[in-house]
Design an enzyme around this catalytic site. Structure first.
Site, PDB file in Angstrom:
ATOM      1  N   ASP A   1     -25.732 -23.766 -48.400  1.00 49.15           N
ATOM      2  CA  ASP A   1     -25.202 -22.499 -47.911  1.00 49.15           C
ATOM      3  C   ASP A   1     -24.741 -21.661 -49.094  1.00 49.15           C
ATOM      4  O   ASP A   1     -23.891 -22.092 -49.881  1.00 49.15           O
ATOM      5  CB  ASP A   1     -24.008 -22.744 -46.978  1.00 49.15           C
TER       6      ASP A   1
ATOM      7  N   HIS B   1     -22.194 -15.134 -42.655  1.00 44.69           N
ATOM      8  CA  HIS B   1     -21.194 -15.351 -41.622  1.00 44.69           C
ATOM      9  C   HIS B   1     -19.973 -16.056 -42.210  1.00 44.69           C
ATOM     10  O   HIS B   1     -20.011 -16.583 -43.319  1.00 44.69           O
ATOM     11  CB  HIS B   1     -21.773 -16.209 -40.493  1.00 44.69           C
TER      12      HIS B   1
ATOM     13  N   ASP C   1     -17.618 -27.066 -38.618  1.00 43.40           N
ATOM     14  CA  ASP C   1     -17.075 -26.389 -39.794  1.00 43.40           C
ATOM     15  C   ASP C   1     -15.914 -27.198 -40.361  1.00 43.40           C
ATOM     16  O   ASP C   1     -14.907 -27.416 -39.674  1.00 43.40           O
ATOM     17  CB  ASP C   1     -16.601 -24.976 -39.431  1.00 43.40           C
TER      18      ASP C   1
ATOM     19  N   GLU D   1     -27.037 -18.387 -37.266  1.00 48.35           N
ATOM     20  CA  GLU D   1     -28.065 -18.375 -36.230  1.00 48.35           C
ATOM     21  C   GLU D   1     -28.269 -16.978 -35.644  1.00 48.35           C
ATOM     22  O   GLU D   1     -27.331 -16.182 -35.563  1.00 48.35           O
ATOM     23  CB  GLU D   1     -27.679 -19.349 -35.117  1.00 48.35           C
TER      24      GLU D   1
ATOM     25  N   LYS E   1     -33.045 -19.219 -38.156  1.00 49.96           N
ATOM     26  CA  LYS E   1     -32.482 -20.313 -37.366  1.00 49.96           C
ATOM     27  C   LYS E   1     -32.092 -19.831 -35.978  1.00 49.96           C
ATOM     28  O   LYS E   1     -31.391 -18.820 -35.840  1.00 49.96           O
ATOM     29  CB  LYS E   1     -31.264 -20.908 -38.074  1.00 49.96           C
TER      30      LYS E   1
ATOM     31  N   HIS F   1     -28.480 -26.105 -25.006  1.00 51.66           N
ATOM     32  CA  HIS F   1     -29.123 -26.953 -23.995  1.00 51.66           C
ATOM     33  C   HIS F   1     -28.284 -27.141 -22.740  1.00 51.66           C
ATOM     34  O   HIS F   1     -28.778 -27.669 -21.744  1.00 51.66           O
ATOM     35  CB  HIS F   1     -29.450 -28.320 -24.591  1.00 51.66           C
TER      36      HIS F   1
ATOM     37  N   THR G   1     -32.636 -26.263 -33.624  1.00 52.15           N
ATOM     38  CA  THR G   1     -31.754 -27.427 -33.689  1.00 52.15           C
ATOM     39  C   THR G   1     -31.852 -28.289 -32.431  1.00 52.15           C
ATOM     40  O   THR G   1     -32.697 -28.079 -31.583  1.00 52.15           O
ATOM     41  CB  THR G   1     -30.294 -26.983 -33.888  1.00 52.15           C
TER      42      THR G   1
ATOM     43  N   GLU H   1     -33.813 -29.243 -37.028  1.00 52.86           N
ATOM     44  CA  GLU H   1     -32.562 -29.801 -37.533  1.00 52.86           C
ATOM     45  C   GLU H   1     -31.935 -30.624 -36.422  1.00 52.86           C
ATOM     46  O   GLU H   1     -32.182 -30.368 -35.244  1.00 52.86           O
ATOM     47  CB  GLU H   1     -31.569 -28.703 -37.929  1.00 52.86           C
ATOM     48  N   ASN H   2     -31.111 -31.597 -36.790  1.00 49.27           N
ATOM     49  CA  ASN H   2     -30.267 -32.235 -35.785  1.00 49.27           C
ATOM     50  C   ASN H   2     -28.978 -31.437 -35.671  1.00 49.27           C
ATOM     51  O   ASN H   2     -28.447 -30.938 -36.657  1.00 49.27           O
ATOM     52  CB  ASN H   2     -29.991 -33.701 -36.123  1.00 49.27           C
TER      53      ASN H   2
ATOM     54  N   LEU I   1     -26.016 -32.488 -34.462  1.00 44.60           N
ATOM     55  CA  LEU I   1     -24.806 -33.281 -34.675  1.00 44.60           C
ATOM     56  C   LEU I   1     -25.104 -34.445 -35.604  1.00 44.60           C
ATOM     57  O   LEU I   1     -26.243 -34.906 -35.680  1.00 44.60           O
ATOM     58  CB  LEU I   1     -24.293 -33.824 -33.333  1.00 44.60           C
TER      59      LEU I   1
ATOM     60  N   ARG J   1     -25.759 -34.471 -42.077  1.00 47.11           N
ATOM     61  CA  ARG J   1     -25.474 -33.770 -43.297  1.00 47.11           C
ATOM     62  C   ARG J   1     -25.142 -34.803 -44.336  1.00 47.11           C
ATOM     63  O   ARG J   1     -24.799 -35.933 -43.997  1.00 47.11           O
ATOM     64  CB  ARG J   1     -24.289 -32.817 -43.067  1.00 47.11           C
TER      65      ARG J   1
END
Length: 589
Positions: free
Chosen positions: A163, A203, A211, A295, A408, A413, A455, A493-494, A496, A531
């Site tokens: 980032d 952002h 975060d 996003e 992104k 869901h 994601t 991406e995952n 979580l 991550r």
């Protein structure tokens, strides 16, 4: 978090989703077992009664540990190999010591069995910690960073995602860029032979799922928002959101004589000029931030201060004066000026459920009316136009540099099994039981030759709560179909942190894009793993991760048996141990 796309989904019939949870990990922001496995039945999410023994799978995403204290439980685990233990310990410290270039050398080209003659499979990138660069514009935890990059390269990882925070680089004054920590971090990646996905993060960091630190918008931008609070996204109750400048003022000169889009373009141009020697070689992708969490969406489900909790439907963000001005013009153009004074006022609150609101309910809901069609079309279209303006700038800035541009999209869901798809609608994706909301986004991305990044790739339907009608697998399938029709590359991406084999297998399945029986040789163009943190280096997690990377690199058409790949991966862990250990031991005081 994030969620998305498609229309040919046979399971959109409103079937309820089982409450059984698959094996996985639910890390805590304080203490957690890295190898924890949950199989807890989902309670009724609408009940307020406590469930002391329940350990639900990622109902609301866990926060990443953000202090040495929170990571300290990993440092002295008895089962941790010495090399990985030191890597974990380095993460929990902030020592400025670095590895020498000689210690770094020798890893860039390491692969088991030698180099590949040709690229196949899905390249794996790993997200760096959100605080990889400090507020003082230096690399955070340099010892840990060097040791970890060394280990990732040894594991066959293609590269890392970083980032690049607007709020750090252009913090003090317009046009005053400080690339300090990023120069050092990108050079470090190059020395290790790792590619880089650089995220233009326009952002705020803080207040969203996962975060672990706080990076506000630049000081001078915040000052502008204090003078004119309508520069911030606003809900119908007047609550302001300062995560991202409202897209309602995209083209207005409201930031010290520049428009927000001009600020973003100037930032990207400065990045290109400063790192042109790395573009196309080390820096291979620019992911352009377009909203909260980077996003392309509205900040409809902010976690900050407990405003929103999973699985609430969120709230429309169209009540600043600039957005309302756009709505008024659209209503007049449609011959319905009475529709232009406000957004829906019967759409519930952030934590409402669809059937509890007049606007989102299944039968007779406003979403399925003439007014609803008008409003939702406008709301989603100006979001797409926002993305188009920024993509146009990014494509112009990075033209002929050899880097890919990506966008992104959030994987929302929850309530996907309902007719209205309320949570997607408030976020700006006009996707319902009767309408494909992701194809227009994919077509916009395709117009600029960019990559569609999505994601929640690791999630399975049966892991999610029944009441919320979550359907991540159906959502990913829909996105796959939309990107196929738009002929745009899809990356994943995952959403979580997951270290279990169940999640890895789901990622492998989703990345193969075998969604309609005619995918041929189509696969995801890349996958970014969330991550890099101490849990990743826990021995069992590391072993599974190395095997996962190996399988992703093999590609879906590999005819070799998975058992053989598993054995090679296990051998790989052992063979690469000296490389990891060498880097880790160099970090000891």
């Amino acid at each position: 978090m994030a969620m998305n796309l498609g229309h040919h989904i046979g399971t959109l019939s409103g079937k309820q989703i089982p409450t059984e949870f698959a094996a996985g990990e639910q890390p805590s922001s304080t203490t957690a077992s890295p190898s924890a496995v949950w199989k807890s039945p989902a309670g009724n999410l609408r009940s307020n009664s406590p469930q002391e023994n329940a350990s639900p799978p990622m109902l609301t995403p866990p926060l990443t540990p953000n202090s040495a204290g929170e990571w300290s439980y990993l440092i002295n685990l008895p089962m941790l190999r010495p090399d990985l233990s030191v890597a974990c310990q380095a993460f929990a410290t902030s020592s400025p010591l670095e590895m020498t270039e000689e210690e770094v050398a020798g890893t860039a080209e390491w692969t088991v069995g030698g180099r590949k003659d040709e690229k196949k499979g899905v390249s794996v990138f790993v997200m760096m910690p959100l605080d990889s660069v400090t507020n003082g514009n230096t690399v955070n935890r340099k010892k840990a960073m060097n040791a970890s990059l060394h280990a990732l390269k040894s594991a066959g990882v293609e590269g890392i995602m970083i980032d690049v925070w607007w709020g750090l680089v252009e913090r003090e004054a317009p046009g005053a860029y400080n690339w300090g920590g990023y120069t050092e971090l990108l050079d470090m990646a190059k020395k290790h032979g790792l590619k880089v996905q650089a995220v233009m993060s326009f952002h705020q960091c803080g207040g969203n799922v996962g975060d672990s630190c706080t990076v506000p918008l630049p000081k001078w931008v915040r000052e502008g928002m204090e003078k004119d609070s309508d520069l911030a996204y606003t809900d119908q109750w007047g609550r302001r959101n300062y995560e991202y400048v409202s897209l309602g003022c995209d083209s207005l000169l409201v930031l010290k004589g520049r428009s927000p889009v001009q600020c973003y373009a100037d930032f990207m141009r400065a990045f290109k000029d400063n790192f042109k020697h790395l573009l196309g070689d080390t820096i291979v992708e620019i992911q352009v931030g377009m909203g909260p969490a980077g996003e392309l969406r509205y900040p409809s489900y902010p976690e900050e201060n407990g405003i929103w909790k999973f699985p609430g439907i969120g709230a429309f963000q169209c009540y600043d004066k600039y957005m309302l001005s756009s709505l008024k013009a659209a209503a007049e153009a449609a011959g319905k000026p009475e529709w232009g004074s406000t957004g829906p006022t019967d759409a519930g609150h952030y934590n409402s459920w669809p059937e509890d609101t007049p606007f989102f309910k299944k039968d007779g809901g406003g979403w399925n009316s003439q007014y609803g069609e008008f409003f939702l079309s406008w709301y989603s279209q100006i979001l797409i136009e926002h993305g188009e303006r920024i993509l146009s700038s990014a494509s112009s800035v990075f033209e002929a540099t050899g880097v890919k541009i990506s966008v992104k999209v959030a994987g929302i869901h929850w309530h996907y099994g309902s007719q209205s798809h309320a949570a997607e609608l408030t976020a700006g994706y006009y996707n319902t039981r009767f309408r494909d909301g992701y194809l227009p986004v994919a077509q916009m991305v395709a117009r600029y030759g960019a990559v569609f990044n999505f994601t929640c790739i690791e999630m399975r339907d049966h892991e999610q709560p029944q009441d919320a009608l979550c359907a991540p697998e159906n959502l990913v399938r829909q996105v796959g179909l939309a990107t196929k029709e738009a002929q745009v590359p899809l990356a994943g991406e995952n959403a979580l942190p997951r270290y279990d084999e169940s999640a890895h297998e789901q990622i492998l399945k989703a990345s193969s894009l075998n969604i309609d029986g005619s995918s041929n040789d189509r696969e995801m163009c890349a996958f970014t793993y969330l991550r890099m943190n101490p849990s990743l280096f826990q021995p069992d997690n590391w072993r599974r991760f190395v095997a996962f990377v190996k399988k992703m690199n093999e590609g879906k058409d590999s005819r070799r048996c998975l058992e053989q790949v598993e054995r090679e991966a296990e051998h790989f862990v052992n063979v690469t141990e000296p490389f990891v250990q060498e880097a880790a031991l160099a970090l000891m005081p």
